[in-house]
Design a protein around this motif. Sequence first.
Motif, short mmCIF file in Angstrom:
data_model
loop_
_atom_site.label_atom_id
_atom_site.label_comp_id
_atom_site.label_asym_id
_atom_site.label_seq_id
_atom_site.Cartn_x
_atom_site.Cartn_y
_atom_site.Cartn_z
N LEU A 1 10.32 -80.41 -36.47
CA LEU A 1 11.26 -81.18 -37.29
C LEU A 1 11.30 -80.64 -38.73
O LEU A 1 12.37 -80.49 -39.32
N ARG A 2 10.13 -80.36 -39.28
CA ARG A 2 10.08 -79.82 -40.65
C ARG A 2 10.77 -78.46 -40.73
O ARG A 2 11.51 -78.18 -41.68
N ALA A 3 10.52 -77.62 -39.74
CA ALA A 3 11.14 -76.29 -39.75
C ALA A 3 12.65 -76.39 -39.64
O ALA A 3 13.38 -75.67 -40.34
N ALA A 4 13.15 -77.28 -38.79
CA ALA A 4 14.60 -77.43 -38.63
C ALA A 4 15.24 -77.94 -39.91
O ALA A 4 16.33 -77.49 -40.32
N GLN A 5 14.59 -78.89 -40.59
CA GLN A 5 15.15 -79.43 -41.83
C GLN A 5 15.12 -78.40 -42.95
O GLN A 5 15.97 -78.42 -43.85
N ALA A 6 14.14 -77.48 -42.90
CA ALA A 6 14.01 -76.49 -43.97
C ALA A 6 15.00 -75.35 -43.85
O ALA A 6 15.35 -74.71 -44.85
N ASP A 7 15.44 -75.06 -42.64
CA ASP A 7 16.33 -73.91 -42.43
C ASP A 7 17.32 -74.23 -41.32
O ASP A 7 17.07 -73.99 -40.15
N SER A 8 18.46 -74.80 -41.73
CA SER A 8 19.47 -75.19 -40.76
C SER A 8 20.85 -74.79 -41.27
O SER A 8 21.25 -75.23 -42.36
N PRO A 9 21.61 -73.99 -40.54
CA PRO A 9 22.97 -73.67 -40.96
C PRO A 9 23.84 -74.92 -41.11
O PRO A 9 24.71 -74.97 -41.99
N THR A 10 23.60 -75.91 -40.28
CA THR A 10 24.38 -77.14 -40.37
C THR A 10 24.15 -77.84 -41.71
O THR A 10 25.09 -78.29 -42.37
N LEU A 11 22.87 -77.93 -42.11
CA LEU A 11 22.57 -78.55 -43.39
C LEU A 11 23.04 -77.69 -44.56
O LEU A 11 23.46 -78.21 -45.59
N ASP A 12 22.95 -76.38 -44.39
CA ASP A 12 23.46 -75.48 -45.44
C ASP A 12 24.95 -75.69 -45.66
O ASP A 12 25.44 -75.69 -46.80
N LYS A 13 25.68 -75.85 -44.58
CA LYS A 13 27.12 -76.09 -44.69
C LYS A 13 27.41 -77.42 -45.37
O LYS A 13 28.29 -77.53 -46.24
N ALA A 14 26.64 -78.46 -44.99
CA ALA A 14 26.83 -79.77 -45.63
C ALA A 14 26.44 -79.71 -47.10
O ALA A 14 27.07 -80.35 -47.95
N SER A 15 25.40 -78.93 -47.43
CA SER A 15 24.99 -78.78 -48.82
C SER A 15 26.08 -78.08 -49.63
O SER A 15 26.37 -78.46 -50.78
N ALA A 16 26.70 -77.06 -49.05
CA ALA A 16 27.79 -76.37 -49.73
C ALA A 16 28.97 -77.31 -49.98
O ALA A 16 29.63 -77.24 -51.03
N ALA A 17 29.23 -78.20 -49.03
CA ALA A 17 30.31 -79.17 -49.20
C ALA A 17 30.01 -80.11 -50.37
O ALA A 17 30.92 -80.52 -51.11
N ILE A 18 28.74 -80.45 -50.56
CA ILE A 18 28.38 -81.31 -51.69
C ILE A 18 28.62 -80.58 -53.01
O ILE A 18 29.18 -81.14 -53.96
N ARG A 19 28.20 -79.31 -53.08
CA ARG A 19 28.40 -78.56 -54.31
C ARG A 19 29.89 -78.42 -54.64
O ARG A 19 30.30 -78.50 -55.80
N SER A 20 30.70 -78.22 -53.61
CA SER A 20 32.14 -78.13 -53.82
C SER A 20 32.70 -79.45 -54.33
O SER A 20 33.54 -79.49 -55.26
N ALA A 21 32.24 -80.56 -53.76
CA ALA A 21 32.73 -81.88 -54.18
C ALA A 21 32.31 -82.17 -55.63
O ALA A 21 33.07 -82.75 -56.41
N ARG A 22 31.09 -81.77 -55.99
CA ARG A 22 30.64 -81.99 -57.36
C ARG A 22 31.45 -81.16 -58.35
O ARG A 22 31.78 -81.61 -59.46
N ALA A 23 31.77 -79.93 -57.95
CA ALA A 23 32.60 -79.08 -58.82
C ALA A 23 33.99 -79.68 -58.99
O ALA A 23 34.56 -79.68 -60.10
N ASN A 24 34.56 -80.21 -57.91
CA ASN A 24 35.87 -80.85 -58.00
C ASN A 24 35.83 -82.08 -58.90
O ASN A 24 36.79 -82.37 -59.63
N LEU A 25 34.71 -82.81 -58.84
CA LEU A 25 34.57 -83.98 -59.69
C LEU A 25 34.51 -83.57 -61.17
O LEU A 25 35.15 -84.20 -62.02
#
Length: 471
Positions: A64-88
Amino acid sequence: MNPSRILFPLLSLLLGACAVGPDYRRPELATPTQWQAPLPHAGKLDALSDWWAQFNDPALDALLRAAQADSPTLDKASAAIRSARANLRSAGASLQPSLSAAITQTQAGSKQGNGAMPVNTTASALDASWEIDLFGGTRRGIESARALNDAREADWHDARISLAAEVATNYVDYRACQLQLAAYQDALRSQRATAELTALAVKAGFSAAADGALAEASLASASASATAQAASCDVTRKALVALSGLDETRVGALLDSQPVRIPQPAARQIDSVPAQLLTQRPDLVSAERSLASASAQIGVADAARYPSLTLNGSISLSASNAASSVPWSFGPTLAIPLLNGGALSAKLESARAAYDSALASYKSAVRTAVKEVEQALVRLDGARRREDDARTSAAGYRAYFIASEANWRAGGTSLLNLETARRNAITAELNLISLEQTRVENWIALYKALGGGWNAEASSAASSTVSTPRN
Protein backbone atom coordinates in the motif's frame (compact mmCIF):
# COMPACT_ATOMS: atom_id res chain seq x y z
CA MET A 1 -9.47 67.39 -16.53
CA ASN A 2 -8.78 66.14 -13.00
CA PRO A 3 -8.64 62.31 -13.10
CA SER A 4 -10.13 62.10 -9.58
CA ARG A 5 -13.41 63.49 -10.91
CA ILE A 6 -13.76 60.31 -12.92
CA LEU A 7 -11.99 57.80 -10.68
CA PHE A 8 -13.81 58.40 -7.39
CA PRO A 9 -17.37 58.07 -8.75
CA LEU A 10 -16.35 54.91 -10.56
CA LEU A 11 -14.87 53.40 -7.40
CA SER A 12 -18.07 54.24 -5.53
CA LEU A 13 -20.02 52.47 -8.24
CA LEU A 14 -17.71 49.48 -7.97
CA LEU A 15 -18.10 49.17 -4.21
CA GLY A 16 -21.86 49.28 -4.50
CA ALA A 17 -22.09 46.82 -7.37
CA CYS A 18 -23.50 43.33 -6.91
CA ALA A 19 -22.50 40.18 -8.70
CA VAL A 20 -25.17 38.96 -11.11
CA GLY A 21 -26.14 35.32 -11.26
CA PRO A 22 -27.40 32.97 -8.52
CA ASP A 23 -25.76 32.78 -5.10
CA TYR A 24 -24.88 29.12 -4.68
CA ARG A 25 -26.34 26.98 -1.91
CA ARG A 26 -25.66 23.30 -1.66
CA PRO A 27 -28.90 21.47 -2.45
CA GLU A 28 -30.50 19.51 0.33
CA LEU A 29 -31.00 15.98 -0.93
CA ALA A 30 -33.30 13.46 0.67
CA THR A 31 -31.39 10.54 2.17
CA PRO A 32 -32.62 7.73 4.41
CA THR A 33 -32.21 8.31 8.13
CA GLN A 34 -30.70 4.87 8.71
CA TRP A 35 -29.32 1.95 6.79
CA GLN A 36 -31.86 -0.58 5.63
CA ALA A 37 -29.28 -3.37 5.42
CA PRO A 38 -27.95 -5.27 8.46
CA LEU A 39 -25.21 -3.42 10.31
CA PRO A 40 -22.18 -5.31 11.60
CA HIS A 41 -21.18 -4.72 15.23
CA ALA A 42 -24.31 -2.69 16.09
CA GLY A 43 -23.42 0.12 13.67
CA LYS A 44 -21.98 2.52 16.23
CA LEU A 45 -20.17 5.66 15.15
CA ASP A 46 -16.45 5.08 14.77
CA ALA A 47 -13.73 6.60 12.61
CA LEU A 48 -12.58 4.57 9.63
CA SER A 49 -9.06 5.98 9.68
CA ASP A 50 -6.18 3.55 10.14
CA TRP A 51 -8.36 1.03 8.33
CA TRP A 52 -5.50 -1.01 6.94
CA ALA A 53 -3.70 -1.29 10.28
CA GLN A 54 -6.46 -3.60 11.54
CA PHE A 55 -5.34 -6.32 9.10
CA ASN A 56 -1.97 -6.55 10.86
CA ASP A 57 -0.25 -7.64 7.65
CA PRO A 58 3.20 -6.07 7.03
CA ALA A 59 3.28 -7.24 3.39
CA LEU A 60 -0.04 -5.54 2.65
CA ASP A 61 1.13 -2.37 4.42
CA ALA A 62 4.33 -2.28 2.35
CA LEU A 63 2.45 -2.73 -0.93
CA LEU A 64 0.00 0.00 0.00
CA ARG A 65 2.81 2.43 0.85
CA ALA A 66 4.63 1.66 -2.39
CA ALA A 67 1.48 2.17 -4.48
CA GLN A 68 0.72 5.51 -2.81
CA ALA A 69 4.31 6.69 -3.30
CA ASP A 70 4.49 5.95 -7.02
CA SER A 71 1.23 5.84 -8.93
CA PRO A 72 0.53 7.28 -12.39
CA THR A 73 -3.10 7.68 -11.37
CA LEU A 74 -2.17 9.84 -8.39
CA ASP A 75 0.38 11.73 -10.47
CA LYS A 76 -2.36 12.60 -12.95
CA ALA A 77 -4.70 13.72 -10.17
CA SER A 78 -1.87 15.77 -8.65
CA ALA A 79 -1.26 17.48 -12.00
CA ALA A 80 -4.96 18.32 -12.20
CA ILE A 81 -4.70 20.02 -8.80
CA ARG A 82 -1.74 22.12 -9.90
CA SER A 83 -3.63 23.14 -13.03
CA ALA A 84 -6.70 24.10 -10.99
CA ARG A 85 -4.58 26.16 -8.59
CA ALA A 86 -2.94 27.97 -11.50
CA ASN A 87 -6.37 28.73 -12.98
CA LEU A 88 -7.48 30.07 -9.61
CA ARG A 89 -4.48 32.41 -9.43
CA SER A 90 -5.13 33.52 -13.00
CA ALA A 91 -8.77 34.28 -12.20
CA GLY A 92 -7.76 36.27 -9.13
CA ALA A 93 -5.31 38.33 -11.15
CA SER A 94 -8.20 39.60 -13.28
CA LEU A 95 -9.34 41.79 -10.38
CA GLN A 96 -6.00 43.59 -10.23
CA PRO A 97 -4.77 46.40 -12.48
CA SER A 98 -2.32 45.45 -15.20
CA LEU A 99 0.82 47.42 -15.96
CA SER A 100 3.21 47.01 -18.86
CA ALA A 101 6.36 48.82 -19.84
CA ALA A 102 8.05 49.28 -23.20
CA ILE A 103 11.34 50.83 -24.27
CA THR A 104 12.14 51.59 -27.90
CA GLN A 105 15.11 53.15 -29.60
CA THR A 106 15.06 54.30 -33.22
CA GLN A 107 17.36 56.05 -35.61
CA ALA A 108 15.94 58.04 -38.51
CA GLY A 109 17.33 60.24 -41.22
CA SER A 110 17.49 60.82 -44.96
CA LYS A 111 20.23 60.47 -47.52
CA GLN A 112 21.07 63.99 -48.66
CA GLY A 113 24.00 65.59 -50.27
CA ASN A 114 24.60 67.99 -47.35
CA GLY A 115 25.40 65.04 -44.99
CA ALA A 116 22.63 65.72 -42.39
CA MET A 117 23.05 63.80 -39.12
CA PRO A 118 20.43 61.08 -38.32
CA VAL A 119 17.98 61.66 -35.46
CA ASN A 120 18.33 59.19 -32.54
CA THR A 121 15.16 58.76 -30.50
CA THR A 122 14.71 56.84 -27.22
CA ALA A 123 11.18 56.32 -25.89
CA SER A 124 9.86 54.58 -22.78
CA ALA A 125 6.22 54.06 -21.87
CA LEU A 126 4.09 52.73 -19.04
CA ASP A 127 0.58 51.53 -19.93
CA ALA A 128 -1.94 50.63 -17.22
CA SER A 129 -5.47 49.27 -17.40
CA TRP A 130 -8.00 48.13 -14.84
CA GLU A 131 -11.29 46.51 -15.76
CA ILE A 132 -13.88 47.40 -13.16
CA ASP A 133 -15.85 44.31 -12.14
CA LEU A 134 -19.17 46.18 -12.28
CA PHE A 135 -21.48 43.16 -12.47
CA GLY A 136 -19.34 40.58 -10.72
CA GLY A 137 -18.36 38.48 -13.71
CA THR A 138 -14.74 38.27 -12.57
CA ARG A 139 -15.75 37.50 -8.99
CA ARG A 140 -18.00 34.72 -10.23
CA GLY A 141 -15.08 33.42 -12.28
CA ILE A 142 -12.92 33.31 -9.16
CA GLU A 143 -15.74 31.55 -7.30
CA SER A 144 -15.95 28.97 -10.08
CA ALA A 145 -12.17 28.44 -10.16
CA ARG A 146 -12.03 28.02 -6.38
CA ALA A 147 -14.79 25.41 -6.46
CA LEU A 148 -13.03 23.51 -9.24
CA ASN A 149 -9.81 23.58 -7.23
CA ASP A 150 -11.67 22.00 -4.32
CA ALA A 151 -13.13 19.39 -6.68
CA ARG A 152 -9.70 18.44 -8.03
CA GLU A 153 -8.32 18.04 -4.50
CA ALA A 154 -11.25 15.78 -3.64
CA ASP A 155 -10.59 13.80 -6.83
CA TRP A 156 -7.04 13.20 -5.66
CA HIS A 157 -8.24 11.86 -2.33
CA ASP A 158 -10.78 9.69 -4.12
CA ALA A 159 -7.99 8.31 -6.32
CA ARG A 160 -5.98 7.44 -3.21
CA ILE A 161 -8.90 5.56 -1.70
CA SER A 162 -9.62 3.69 -4.93
CA LEU A 163 -5.94 2.79 -5.34
CA ALA A 164 -5.69 1.46 -1.79
CA ALA A 165 -8.85 -0.60 -2.25
CA GLU A 166 -7.56 -2.02 -5.53
CA VAL A 167 -4.20 -3.01 -4.03
CA ALA A 168 -5.87 -4.61 -1.02
CA THR A 169 -8.39 -6.48 -3.17
CA ASN A 170 -5.64 -7.89 -5.38
CA TYR A 171 -3.66 -8.86 -2.30
CA VAL A 172 -6.65 -10.73 -0.86
CA ASP A 173 -7.21 -12.35 -4.27
CA TYR A 174 -3.61 -13.51 -4.33
CA ARG A 175 -3.74 -15.01 -0.83
CA ALA A 176 -7.02 -16.75 -1.62
CA CYS A 177 -5.52 -18.01 -4.87
CA GLN A 178 -2.57 -19.45 -2.96
CA LEU A 179 -4.90 -21.25 -0.56
CA GLN A 180 -6.92 -22.64 -3.45
CA LEU A 181 -3.72 -23.74 -5.18
CA ALA A 182 -2.66 -25.56 -2.02
CA ALA A 183 -6.04 -27.31 -1.95
CA TYR A 184 -5.67 -28.36 -5.60
CA GLN A 185 -2.12 -29.58 -4.99
CA ASP A 186 -3.25 -31.59 -1.96
CA ALA A 187 -6.00 -33.14 -4.06
CA LEU A 188 -3.47 -33.83 -6.81
CA ARG A 189 -1.16 -35.71 -4.44
CA SER A 190 -4.07 -37.77 -3.18
CA GLN A 191 -5.24 -38.37 -6.73
CA ARG A 192 -1.79 -39.50 -7.80
CA ALA A 193 -1.63 -42.02 -4.96
CA THR A 194 -5.06 -43.32 -5.91
CA ALA A 195 -4.04 -43.66 -9.55
CA GLU A 196 -0.90 -45.58 -8.63
CA LEU A 197 -2.81 -48.01 -6.42
CA THR A 198 -5.50 -48.43 -9.06
CA ALA A 199 -2.89 -49.17 -11.73
CA LEU A 200 -1.36 -51.88 -9.52
CA ALA A 201 -4.81 -53.35 -8.88
CA VAL A 202 -5.65 -53.37 -12.59
CA LYS A 203 -2.29 -54.99 -13.40
CA ALA A 204 -2.91 -57.67 -10.77
CA GLY A 205 -6.41 -58.29 -12.06
CA PHE A 206 -8.15 -57.07 -8.93
CA SER A 207 -9.77 -54.06 -10.66
CA ALA A 208 -11.33 -53.53 -14.04
CA ALA A 209 -9.50 -51.59 -16.74
CA ALA A 210 -12.27 -49.00 -16.57
CA ASP A 211 -11.19 -48.16 -13.02
CA GLY A 212 -7.69 -47.52 -14.28
CA ALA A 213 -9.01 -45.21 -16.99
CA LEU A 214 -11.15 -43.34 -14.46
CA ALA A 215 -8.19 -42.91 -12.11
CA GLU A 216 -5.94 -41.60 -14.90
CA ALA A 217 -8.64 -39.23 -16.11
CA SER A 218 -9.21 -37.89 -12.60
CA LEU A 219 -5.46 -37.43 -12.15
CA ALA A 220 -5.17 -35.49 -15.41
CA SER A 221 -8.13 -33.31 -14.46
CA ALA A 222 -6.63 -32.54 -11.05
CA SER A 223 -3.27 -31.70 -12.62
CA ALA A 224 -4.93 -29.34 -15.13
CA SER A 225 -6.85 -27.58 -12.33
CA ALA A 226 -3.66 -27.09 -10.30
CA THR A 227 -1.82 -25.72 -13.34
CA ALA A 228 -4.62 -23.28 -14.14
CA GLN A 229 -4.75 -22.12 -10.53
CA ALA A 230 -0.98 -21.53 -10.46
CA ALA A 231 -1.26 -19.40 -13.59
CA SER A 232 -4.09 -17.41 -12.03
CA CYS A 233 -1.94 -16.69 -8.97
CA ASP A 234 0.91 -15.53 -11.20
CA VAL A 235 -1.43 -13.15 -13.05
CA THR A 236 -2.59 -11.63 -9.75
CA ARG A 237 0.99 -11.25 -8.56
CA LYS A 238 1.83 -9.30 -11.71
CA ALA A 239 -1.15 -7.04 -11.03
CA LEU A 240 0.37 -6.24 -7.63
CA VAL A 241 3.67 -5.47 -9.35
CA ALA A 242 1.95 -2.99 -11.67
CA LEU A 243 -0.04 -1.34 -8.86
CA SER A 244 2.86 -1.01 -6.42
CA GLY A 245 5.51 0.07 -8.93
CA LEU A 246 7.99 -2.35 -7.31
CA ASP A 247 9.95 -4.89 -9.30
CA GLU A 248 8.63 -8.43 -9.27
CA THR A 249 11.49 -9.75 -7.15
CA ARG A 250 10.69 -7.25 -4.40
CA VAL A 251 6.97 -8.00 -4.57
CA GLY A 252 7.71 -11.73 -4.39
CA ALA A 253 9.91 -11.22 -1.34
CA LEU A 254 7.16 -9.25 0.39
CA LEU A 255 4.54 -11.87 -0.39
CA ASP A 256 6.78 -14.71 0.75
CA SER A 257 7.64 -12.93 3.99
CA GLN A 258 4.18 -13.57 5.42
CA PRO A 259 2.26 -16.81 5.96
CA VAL A 260 -0.24 -17.82 3.29
CA ARG A 261 -3.52 -16.66 4.76
CA ILE A 262 -6.31 -14.27 3.92
CA PRO A 263 -5.80 -11.16 6.10
CA GLN A 264 -8.62 -10.82 8.56
CA PRO A 265 -9.90 -7.39 9.60
CA ALA A 266 -10.48 -6.71 13.24
CA ALA A 267 -14.04 -5.95 14.33
CA ARG A 268 -14.92 -2.47 13.05
CA GLN A 269 -17.86 -0.21 13.75
CA ILE A 270 -19.43 2.07 11.17
CA ASP A 271 -21.57 5.17 11.04
CA SER A 272 -25.24 4.34 10.56
CA VAL A 273 -26.25 7.73 9.10
CA PRO A 274 -26.11 7.91 5.27
CA ALA A 275 -26.01 11.72 5.33
CA GLN A 276 -22.50 11.42 6.73
CA LEU A 277 -21.47 10.32 3.25
CA LEU A 278 -21.78 13.92 2.06
CA THR A 279 -18.71 14.86 4.10
CA GLN A 280 -16.96 11.51 4.10
CA ARG A 281 -16.79 10.54 0.43
CA PRO A 282 -14.41 12.64 -1.66
CA ASP A 283 -16.20 11.76 -4.91
CA LEU A 284 -19.37 13.36 -3.53
CA VAL A 285 -17.39 16.41 -2.45
CA SER A 286 -15.99 16.63 -5.98
CA ALA A 287 -19.47 16.37 -7.52
CA GLU A 288 -20.84 19.05 -5.17
CA ARG A 289 -17.91 21.40 -5.81
CA SER A 290 -18.33 20.92 -9.56
CA LEU A 291 -21.97 21.91 -9.10
CA ALA A 292 -20.87 25.07 -7.26
CA SER A 293 -18.50 25.89 -10.11
CA ALA A 294 -21.29 25.45 -12.66
CA SER A 295 -23.50 27.78 -10.63
CA ALA A 296 -20.82 30.47 -10.64
CA GLN A 297 -20.41 30.12 -14.40
CA ILE A 298 -24.02 31.26 -14.79
CA GLY A 299 -22.96 34.56 -13.23
CA VAL A 300 -19.96 34.79 -15.56
CA ALA A 301 -22.17 34.31 -18.61
CA ASP A 302 -24.80 36.72 -17.28
CA ALA A 303 -22.26 39.47 -16.57
CA ALA A 304 -20.99 39.26 -20.15
CA ARG A 305 -24.36 40.63 -21.33
CA TYR A 306 -23.84 43.93 -19.47
CA PRO A 307 -21.52 46.87 -20.15
CA SER A 308 -17.88 46.67 -19.08
CA LEU A 309 -15.82 49.57 -17.83
CA THR A 310 -12.03 49.81 -18.08
CA LEU A 311 -9.76 52.52 -16.76
CA ASN A 312 -6.81 53.17 -19.05
CA GLY A 313 -3.77 55.29 -18.50
CA SER A 314 -0.37 55.76 -20.04
CA ILE A 315 2.70 57.91 -19.65
CA SER A 316 5.69 58.00 -21.91
CA LEU A 317 9.02 59.75 -22.20
CA SER A 318 10.46 60.45 -25.61
CA ALA A 319 13.87 62.03 -26.08
CA SER A 320 15.97 62.63 -29.14
CA ASN A 321 18.94 64.73 -30.14
CA ALA A 322 16.38 67.18 -31.52
CA ALA A 323 13.68 67.45 -28.81
CA SER A 324 12.00 65.67 -25.86
CA SER A 325 8.39 65.25 -24.67
CA VAL A 326 6.37 63.56 -21.87
CA PRO A 327 2.88 62.76 -23.20
CA TRP A 328 0.32 61.11 -20.90
CA SER A 329 -3.30 60.03 -21.05
CA PHE A 330 -5.98 58.78 -18.66
CA GLY A 331 -9.62 57.93 -19.08
CA PRO A 332 -12.34 55.28 -18.92
CA THR A 333 -13.54 53.04 -21.72
CA LEU A 334 -17.14 51.87 -21.60
CA ALA A 335 -17.95 48.89 -23.82
CA ILE A 336 -21.62 48.08 -24.38
CA PRO A 337 -22.69 44.88 -26.15
CA LEU A 338 -25.35 45.90 -28.62
CA LEU A 339 -25.76 43.39 -31.43
CA ASN A 340 -24.29 39.90 -31.12
CA GLY A 341 -26.90 37.74 -32.79
CA GLY A 342 -28.04 36.27 -29.45
CA ALA A 343 -24.64 34.71 -28.77
CA LEU A 344 -24.41 36.04 -25.20
CA SER A 345 -27.94 34.89 -24.34
CA ALA A 346 -27.11 31.49 -25.78
CA LYS A 347 -24.00 31.26 -23.58
CA LEU A 348 -26.11 32.09 -20.54
CA GLU A 349 -28.61 29.39 -21.44
CA SER A 350 -25.74 26.96 -21.99
CA ALA A 351 -24.35 27.78 -18.52
CA ARG A 352 -27.76 27.13 -16.96
CA ALA A 353 -28.01 23.81 -18.80
CA ALA A 354 -24.51 22.89 -17.57
CA TYR A 355 -25.66 23.60 -14.00
CA ASP A 356 -28.73 21.39 -14.43
CA SER A 357 -26.48 18.62 -15.76
CA ALA A 358 -24.09 18.99 -12.81
CA LEU A 359 -27.03 18.91 -10.40
CA ALA A 360 -28.28 15.69 -11.97
CA SER A 361 -24.79 14.20 -11.69
CA TYR A 362 -24.58 15.21 -8.03
CA LYS A 363 -27.97 13.66 -7.24
CA SER A 364 -26.95 10.49 -9.07
CA ALA A 365 -23.64 10.35 -7.17
CA VAL A 366 -25.41 10.61 -3.81
CA ARG A 367 -27.88 7.87 -4.71
CA THR A 368 -25.05 5.68 -5.97
CA ALA A 369 -23.15 6.25 -2.72
CA VAL A 370 -26.09 5.15 -0.58
CA LYS A 371 -26.65 2.16 -2.87
CA GLU A 372 -23.02 1.08 -2.65
CA VAL A 373 -23.06 1.16 1.15
CA GLU A 374 -26.35 -0.73 1.32
CA GLN A 375 -25.08 -3.37 -1.11
CA ALA A 376 -21.76 -3.74 0.71
CA LEU A 377 -23.61 -4.26 4.00
CA VAL A 378 -25.93 -6.86 2.47
CA ARG A 379 -23.06 -8.77 0.87
CA LEU A 380 -20.99 -8.59 4.03
CA ASP A 381 -23.83 -9.92 6.15
CA GLY A 382 -24.62 -12.64 3.61
CA ALA A 383 -21.00 -13.80 3.41
CA ARG A 384 -20.71 -13.82 7.19
CA ARG A 385 -23.83 -15.96 7.65
CA ARG A 386 -22.87 -18.35 4.83
CA GLU A 387 -19.33 -18.83 6.06
CA ASP A 388 -20.29 -20.85 9.14
CA ASP A 389 -22.34 -23.24 7.02
CA ALA A 390 -19.55 -23.48 4.46
CA ARG A 391 -17.03 -24.34 7.17
CA THR A 392 -19.31 -27.06 8.52
CA SER A 393 -19.85 -28.37 5.00
CA ALA A 394 -16.12 -28.45 4.23
CA ALA A 395 -15.34 -30.30 7.46
CA GLY A 396 -18.11 -32.84 6.82
CA TYR A 397 -17.12 -33.55 3.22
CA ARG A 398 -13.46 -33.83 4.22
CA ALA A 399 -14.34 -36.37 6.93
CA TYR A 400 -16.52 -38.29 4.49
CA PHE A 401 -13.73 -38.40 1.92
CA ILE A 402 -11.21 -39.67 4.44
CA ALA A 403 -13.63 -42.41 5.47
CA SER A 404 -14.41 -43.24 1.84
CA GLU A 405 -10.72 -43.50 0.99
CA ALA A 406 -10.12 -45.87 3.89
CA ASN A 407 -13.14 -47.91 2.82
CA TRP A 408 -11.93 -47.98 -0.81
CA ARG A 409 -8.51 -49.20 0.22
CA ALA A 410 -10.25 -51.98 2.14
CA GLY A 411 -12.30 -52.85 -0.92
CA GLY A 412 -15.58 -51.73 0.61
CA THR A 413 -16.55 -49.09 -1.98
CA SER A 414 -16.03 -48.37 -5.63
CA LEU A 415 -13.53 -45.99 -7.19
CA LEU A 416 -16.42 -43.97 -8.59
CA ASN A 417 -17.78 -43.37 -5.07
CA LEU A 418 -14.31 -42.39 -3.91
CA GLU A 419 -13.90 -39.87 -6.74
CA THR A 420 -17.32 -38.43 -6.00
CA ALA A 421 -16.38 -38.00 -2.34
CA ARG A 422 -13.07 -36.40 -3.33
CA ARG A 423 -14.76 -33.98 -5.74
CA ASN A 424 -17.28 -32.95 -3.09
CA ALA A 425 -14.52 -32.41 -0.55
CA ILE A 426 -12.38 -30.20 -2.80
CA THR A 427 -15.44 -28.24 -3.96
CA ALA A 428 -16.51 -27.56 -0.38
CA GLU A 429 -13.00 -26.48 0.61
CA LEU A 430 -12.69 -24.14 -2.37
CA ASN A 431 -16.11 -22.70 -1.58
CA LEU A 432 -15.03 -21.97 2.00
CA ILE A 433 -11.89 -20.17 0.80
CA SER A 434 -13.95 -18.20 -1.70
CA LEU A 435 -16.41 -17.12 1.00
CA GLU A 436 -13.58 -15.96 3.28
CA GLN A 437 -12.17 -14.03 0.33
CA THR A 438 -15.57 -12.51 -0.45
CA ARG A 439 -16.19 -11.48 3.14
CA VAL A 440 -12.87 -9.60 3.40
CA GLU A 441 -13.34 -7.99 -0.02
CA ASN A 442 -16.79 -6.83 1.07
CA TRP A 443 -15.12 -5.13 4.03
CA ILE A 444 -12.82 -3.40 1.56
CA ALA A 445 -15.83 -2.42 -0.58
CA LEU A 446 -17.48 -0.98 2.53
CA TYR A 447 -14.32 0.99 3.32
CA LYS A 448 -14.40 2.47 -0.17
CA ALA A 449 -18.16 3.11 -0.10
CA LEU A 450 -17.82 5.05 3.15
CA GLY A 451 -15.06 7.22 1.75
CA GLY A 452 -12.18 5.52 3.54
CA GLY A 453 -12.47 7.74 6.60
CA TRP A 454 -11.55 10.79 4.50
CA ASN A 455 -12.42 14.07 6.17
CA ALA A 456 -13.06 17.03 3.88
CA GLU A 457 -12.17 19.72 6.45
CA ALA A 458 -8.94 18.09 7.59
CA SER A 459 -7.85 17.28 4.07
CA SER A 460 -8.57 20.81 2.88
CA ALA A 461 -6.43 22.27 5.66
CA ALA A 462 -3.61 19.85 4.96
CA SER A 463 -3.63 20.39 1.20
CA SER A 464 -3.25 24.13 1.64
CA THR A 465 0.08 23.64 3.40
CA VAL A 466 1.79 21.29 0.98
CA SER A 467 2.90 21.86 -2.57
CA THR A 468 2.69 18.25 -3.67
CA PRO A 469 -0.61 16.48 -2.85
CA ARG A 470 1.20 13.16 -2.44
CA ASN A 471 2.61 14.28 0.91
